[in-house]
Design a protein around this motif. Structure first.
Motif, PDB file in Angstrom:
ATOM      1  N   UNK A 274       0.834  -1.205   0.000  1.00  0.00           N
ATOM      2  CA  UNK A 274       0.000   0.000   0.000  1.00  0.00           C
ATOM      3  C   UNK A 274       0.870   1.256   0.000  1.00  0.00           C
ATOM      4  N   UNK A 275       1.947   1.220   0.763  1.00  0.00           N
ATOM      5  CA  UNK A 275       2.821   2.388   0.879  1.00  0.00           C
ATOM      6  C   UNK A 275       3.763   2.542  -0.308  1.00  0.00           C
ATOM      7  N   UNK A 276       4.062   1.433  -0.990  1.00  0.00           N
ATOM      8  CA  UNK A 276       4.978   1.455  -2.135  1.00  0.00           C
ATOM      9  C   UNK A 276       4.302   0.772  -3.334  1.00  0.00           C
ATOM     10  N   UNK A 277       3.224   1.347  -3.849  1.00  0.00           N
ATOM     11  CA  UNK A 277       2.445   0.646  -4.883  1.00  0.00           C
ATOM     12  C   UNK A 277       3.209   0.391  -6.178  1.00  0.00           C
TER      13      UNK A 277
ATOM     14  N   UNK B 110      -3.738  -2.497  -4.534  1.00  0.00           N
ATOM     15  CA  UNK B 110      -2.882  -1.620  -5.335  1.00  0.00           C
ATOM     16  C   UNK B 110      -3.494  -1.324  -6.701  1.00  0.00           C
ATOM     17  N   UNK B 111      -4.144  -2.315  -7.302  1.00  0.00           N
ATOM     18  CA  UNK B 111      -4.664  -2.134  -8.657  1.00  0.00           C
ATOM     19  C   UNK B 111      -6.068  -1.541  -8.694  1.00  0.00           C
ATOM     20  N   UNK B 112      -6.865  -1.760  -7.651  1.00  0.00           N
ATOM     21  CA  UNK B 112      -8.262  -1.324  -7.691  1.00  0.00           C
ATOM     22  C   UNK B 112      -8.597  -0.154  -6.776  1.00  0.00           C
ATOM     23  N   UNK B 113      -7.761   0.088  -5.785  1.00  0.00           N
ATOM     24  CA  UNK B 113      -8.035   1.196  -4.863  1.00  0.00           C
ATOM     25  C   UNK B 113      -6.743   1.937  -4.536  1.00  0.00           C
ATOM     26  N   UNK B 114      -6.004   2.339  -5.578  1.00  0.00           N
ATOM     27  CA  UNK B 114      -4.728   3.019  -5.326  1.00  0.00           C
ATOM     28  C   UNK B 114      -4.956   4.370  -4.657  1.00  0.00           C
ATOM     29  N   UNK B 115      -4.019   4.746  -3.840  1.00  0.00           N
ATOM     30  CA  UNK B 115      -4.121   6.036  -3.172  1.00  0.00           C
ATOM     31  C   UNK B 115      -4.731   5.959  -1.793  1.00  0.00           C
ATOM     32  N   UNK B 116      -5.447   4.884  -1.494  1.00  0.00           N
ATOM     33  CA  UNK B 116      -6.021   4.726  -0.158  1.00  0.00           C
ATOM     34  C   UNK B 116      -4.991   4.104   0.774  1.00  0.00           C
TER      35      UNK B 116
ATOM     36  N   UNK C   7      -0.654 -12.003  -1.136  1.00  0.00           N
ATOM     37  CA  UNK C   7      -0.348 -11.287  -2.376  1.00  0.00           C
ATOM     38  C   UNK C   7      -1.626 -10.899  -3.110  1.00  0.00           C
ATOM     39  N   UNK C   8      -2.644 -11.754  -3.026  1.00  0.00           N
ATOM     40  CA  UNK C   8      -3.908 -11.435  -3.677  1.00  0.00           C
ATOM     41  C   UNK C   8      -4.554 -10.196  -3.094  1.00  0.00           C
ATOM     42  N   UNK C   9      -4.556 -10.099  -1.779  1.00  0.00           N
ATOM     43  CA  UNK C   9      -5.113  -8.915  -1.120  1.00  0.00           C
ATOM     44  C   UNK C   9      -4.316  -7.672  -1.508  1.00  0.00           C
ATOM     45  N   UNK C  10      -2.996  -7.785  -1.470  1.00  0.00           N
ATOM     46  CA  UNK C  10      -2.141  -6.643  -1.805  1.00  0.00           C
ATOM     47  C   UNK C  10      -2.364  -6.194  -3.243  1.00  0.00           C
ATOM     48  N   UNK C  11      -2.454  -7.149  -4.161  1.00  0.00           N
ATOM     49  CA  UNK C  11      -2.636  -6.818  -5.571  1.00  0.00           C
ATOM     50  C   UNK C  11      -3.980  -6.149  -5.821  1.00  0.00           C
ATOM     51  N   UNK C  12      -5.028  -6.664  -5.211  1.00  0.00           N
ATOM     52  CA  UNK C  12      -6.350  -6.058  -5.372  1.00  0.00           C
ATOM     53  C   UNK C  12      -6.361  -4.623  -4.860  1.00  0.00           C
TER      54      UNK C  12
ATOM     55  N   UNK D 201      -3.834   1.854   4.258  1.00  0.00           N
ATOM     56  CA  UNK D 201      -4.149   0.482   4.658  1.00  0.00           C
ATOM     57  C   UNK D 201      -5.499   0.398   5.357  1.00  0.00           C
ATOM     58  N   UNK D 202      -5.718   1.238   6.351  1.00  0.00           N
ATOM     59  CA  UNK D 202      -6.914   1.119   7.181  1.00  0.00           C
ATOM     60  C   UNK D 202      -8.194   1.472   6.438  1.00  0.00           C
ATOM     61  N   UNK D 203      -8.120   2.469   5.543  1.00  0.00           N
ATOM     62  CA  UNK D 203      -9.325   2.879   4.833  1.00  0.00           C
ATOM     63  C   UNK D 203      -9.460   2.221   3.467  1.00  0.00           C
ATOM     64  N   UNK D 204      -8.493   1.425   3.082  1.00  0.00           N
ATOM     65  CA  UNK D 204      -8.542   0.772   1.782  1.00  0.00           C
ATOM     66  C   UNK D 204      -9.685  -0.225   1.686  1.00  0.00           C
ATOM     67  N   UNK D 205     -10.135  -0.459   0.468  1.00  0.00           N
ATOM     68  CA  UNK D 205     -11.235  -1.406   0.257  1.00  0.00           C
ATOM     69  C   UNK D 205     -10.796  -2.843   0.514  1.00  0.00           C
ATOM     70  N   UNK D 206      -9.582  -3.176   0.086  1.00  0.00           N
ATOM     71  CA  UNK D 206      -9.141  -4.565   0.147  1.00  0.00           C
ATOM     72  C   UNK D 206      -8.075  -4.837   1.208  1.00  0.00           C
TER      73      UNK D 206
END
Length: 221
Positions: free
Chosen positions: A111-114, A183-189, A176-181, A191-196
Motif C-alpha cells: 500500500x505504501x509502495x504501490x 494496489x490495482x483497484x483502490x490506489x491512493x487509499x 499477495x492477492x489482497x495486496x494486488x487487489x 491500509x486502514x481505509x482501503x477497500x481490500x
C-alpha cells in the motif's frame, strides 16, 4: 599523492564520487515517478534523463540499460520488503502471531509502495526477469516466513501441513492477492481505509482455520 588520492584510498568517497551517487539516486527516484505516471511497464529512459537534467546518452554512465534499471529497482524494493518482514517478525511474540504480523506488514508495504509492489509481486514488465542478485532478498523472505510457520507448528499453534509447500504457498497467495487487489483497484487509499487491504486479517483467519492444530491435510481435492 594529493589529498583527493588519500581520501579515495582510505575508502572515503571523493566529492566526485558523492556527486555521482547523488545523481544515480535521482535517476532511481525519477524512474519511480515515471512508472507511477505511465505504469510500471512504461519506463522511458529519455523521460528519466530529462527529469534529472541529463541527455539520454549521459544516462548510461549511471545505468547500463532499461533492463538494468528495472533490476536495480527490483533489488532495492526486495531489500526494503525483506527488511519490513524481518522487523515484523521480531516485533513481538514468535509463532503464529509473528506469521500474521509479517503478512500484514507485506500488505502495508504494498500500500505504501504501490509502484514497487507491482514490480516485485506482479509480472507487469514483459520480458523482465530479475537477476539472481536482485532476487536474493525474495528468497530470504521466503525462508523467514517459512521459518515462522515452522515455529508456529512446533508450538502447537498450527498443523504440520501448514509448513508444507502447499500450506506456505496458500499463505503467500492469499496475502499477495489482497495486496494486488488493493494496489490495482483502490490506489491512493491507506491500509486502514482501503477497500481490500484490511481483508488480509480475514484472509489470515481463513488460512489459520484451514491449518489449525486439528486441521491440515494437503490431500488433493
Amino acid at each position: 599523492m594529493d589529498y583527493r588520492g588519500r581520501r579515495a584510498m582510505s575508502g572515503t568517497p571523493t566529492p566526485r564520487q558523492q556527486q555521482r551517487e547523488r545523481t544515480r539516486e535521482r535517476v532511481l527516484e525519477a524512474s519511480l515517478e515515471v512508472m507511477a505516471e505511465r505504469g510500471v511497464a512504461g519506463l522511458v529512459l529519455s523521460e528519466v534523463a530529462s527529469r534529472v537534467g541529463l541527455r539520454q546518452p549521459s544516462l548510461y554512465a549511471y545505468v547500463a540499460s532499461r533492463e538494468a534499471l528495472y533490476d536495480e529497482l527490483f533489488r532495492r524494493g526486495m531489500e526494503q520488503h525483506a527488511g519490513t518482514v524481518r522487523a515484523a517478525l521480531g516485533d513481538g511474540a514468535p509463532g503464529l502471531a509473528a506469521v500474521r504480523r509479517a503478512m500484514v506488514a507485506t500488505v502495508r508495504f504494498a500500500v505504501e509502495q504501490p509502484v514497487l509492489a507491482q514490480l516485485l509481486f506482479q509480472r507487469v514488465v514483459p520480458g523482465f526477469t530479475p537477476s539472481a542478485e536482485a532476487y536474493a532478498p525474495s528468497l530470504e523472505v521466503a525462508a523467514l516466513v517459512g521459518g515462522a510457520v515452522q515455529e508456529a507448528v512446533r508450538r502447537g499453534e498450527l498443523h504440520r501441513d501448514a509448513a508444507s509447500r502447499r500450506g506456505v504457498d496458500l499463505l503467500v497467495a492469499l496475502t499477495a492477492g489482497v495486496a494486488t487487489l488493493q494496489v490495482t483497484n483502490d490506489p491512493g487509499s491507506g491500509f486502514d481505509e482501503g477497500r481490500f487491504a484490511p481483508l488480509v486479517h480475514d484472509a489470515l483467519d481463513l488460512w489459520q482455520q484451514r491449518y489449525g492444530p486439528r486441521g491440515g491435510s494437503t490431500a488433493p481435492r
